[in-house]
Enzyme design. Sequence first.
Site, PDB file in Angstrom:
ATOM      1  N   HIS A  20       0.842  -1.210   0.000  1.00 44.99           N
ATOM      2  CA  HIS A  20       0.000   0.000   0.000  1.00 44.99           C
ATOM      3  C   HIS A  20       0.875   1.256   0.000  1.00 44.99           C
ATOM      4  O   HIS A  20       0.601   2.220  -0.721  1.00 44.99           O
ATOM      5  CB  HIS A  20      -0.879   0.054   1.257  1.00 44.99           C
ATOM      6  N   LYS A  44     -15.971  -7.758   4.099  1.00 45.05           N
ATOM      7  CA  LYS A  44     -14.760  -8.147   4.829  1.00 45.05           C
ATOM      8  C   LYS A  44     -14.991  -8.150   6.330  1.00 45.05           C
ATOM      9  O   LYS A  44     -15.765  -7.357   6.859  1.00 45.05           O
ATOM     10  CB  LYS A  44     -13.604  -7.200   4.487  1.00 45.05           C
ATOM     11  N   ARG A  93      -2.696  -5.985  -8.430  1.00 42.59           N
ATOM     12  CA  ARG A  93      -1.693  -7.051  -8.325  1.00 42.59           C
ATOM     13  C   ARG A  93      -1.871  -8.093  -9.422  1.00 42.59           C
ATOM     14  O   ARG A  93      -1.009  -8.313 -10.242  1.00 42.59           O
ATOM     15  CB  ARG A  93      -1.758  -7.703  -6.933  1.00 42.59           C
ATOM     16  N   SER A 130      -3.164  -8.161   2.595  1.00 44.52           N
ATOM     17  CA  SER A 130      -3.509  -7.977   4.010  1.00 44.52           C
ATOM     18  C   SER A 130      -4.243  -9.200   4.541  1.00 44.52           C
ATOM     19  O   SER A 130      -4.065  -9.593   5.696  1.00 44.52           O
ATOM     20  CB  SER A 130      -4.390  -6.739   4.182  1.00 44.52           C
TER      21      SER A 130
HETATM   22  O1  PNS Z   1      -8.994  -2.434   0.150  1.00 44.73           O
HETATM   23  P1  PNS Z   1     -10.388  -2.713  -0.385  1.00 44.73           P
HETATM   24  O2  PNS Z   1     -11.123  -3.676   0.528  1.00 44.73           O
HETATM   25  O3  PNS Z   1     -10.385  -3.109  -1.832  1.00 44.73           O
HETATM   26  O4  PNS Z   1     -11.156  -1.317  -0.270  1.00 44.73           O
HETATM   27  C1  PNS Z   1     -12.518  -1.263  -0.663  1.00 44.73           C
HETATM   28  C2  PNS Z   1     -13.113   0.109  -0.337  1.00 44.73           C
HETATM   29  C3  PNS Z   1     -13.075   0.385   1.158  1.00 44.73           C
HETATM   30  C4  PNS Z   1     -12.338   1.183  -1.073  1.00 44.73           C
HETATM   31  C5  PNS Z   1     -14.565   0.055  -0.880  1.00 44.73           C
HETATM   32  O5  PNS Z   1     -15.270  -0.977  -0.248  1.00 44.73           O
HETATM   33  C6  PNS Z   1     -15.302   1.369  -0.677  1.00 44.73           C
HETATM   34  O6  PNS Z   1     -15.187   2.251  -1.501  1.00 44.73           O
HETATM   35  N1  PNS Z   1     -16.077   1.481   0.442  1.00 44.73           N
HETATM   36  C7  PNS Z   1     -16.872   2.677   0.723  1.00 44.73           C
HETATM   37  C8  PNS Z   1     -18.372   2.379   0.444  1.00 44.73           C
HETATM   38  C9  PNS Z   1     -18.660   2.362  -1.067  1.00 44.73           C
HETATM   39  O7  PNS Z   1     -18.653   3.395  -1.730  1.00 44.73           O
HETATM   40  N2  PNS Z   1     -18.889   1.156  -1.588  1.00 44.73           N
HETATM   41  C10 PNS Z   1     -19.193   0.967  -3.006  1.00 44.73           C
HETATM   42  C11 PNS Z   1     -17.929   0.813  -3.837  1.00 44.73           C
HETATM   43  S1  PNS Z   1     -18.300   0.523  -5.541  1.00 44.73           S
END
Ligand code: PNS
Length: 165
Positions: A20, A44, A93, A130
């Site tokens: 990250h 998650k 990745r 992670s």
């Molecule tokens: O590291 P990750 O788990 O890929 O991160 C995902 C994250 C936190 C960026 C995504 O779940 C997110 O944007 N969450 C905020 C709520 C939201 O807008 N969800 C719709 C995404 S299309």
Amino acid sequence: MALPTRVLCPGSFDPVTLGHLDIIGRAVALFGDVLVGVGNNSQKNYLFSLDERVDLVREAVVGLPSVQVEPITGLLTQFCADRHINAVVKGLRFGADFDFELQMAHMNHGLSGLETILLPAAAEHVTLSSTMLREVARYGGDVDRYVPAAVRAAIRRKQAAGDLA
Ligand code: PNS
């Protein structure tokens, strides 16, 4: 459209890894100011709370003055609109990442026009995850080489407190 001078690096950061930090540092080099948004992905099961994840990212980027860190509590698109940010930068990745990132990128673009810029992970971090680090840490394994110092200490505290089960 001109390239943005401020972008968001969003993610769960559970916990933040050297992979990250590589993406955040490269986003700074490419665009200038970076806001790191620590969010919740409802699919998650987190090891660190949102507050803990925000604090750990803040400690990890303390040497990068053009980086700020905030929690994302609602929709990512609303978070960006409120801050006049029109592009997010994420690391990519392997194939499974691409499938998921493509879905999110299209959803975010459809919701508000938010653009997504995908940076290929550095070769040395391409298999770092992670999720896997949490699994190894839960069984008492040593993940020190993959995470910043603040995360090493936080994992040790959780291991000592028996909070990793
Ligand atoms: O590291 P990750 O788990 O890929 O991160 C995902 C994250 C936190 C960026 C995504 O779940 C997110 O944007 N969450 C905020 C709520 C939201 O807008 N969800 C719709 C995404 S299309």
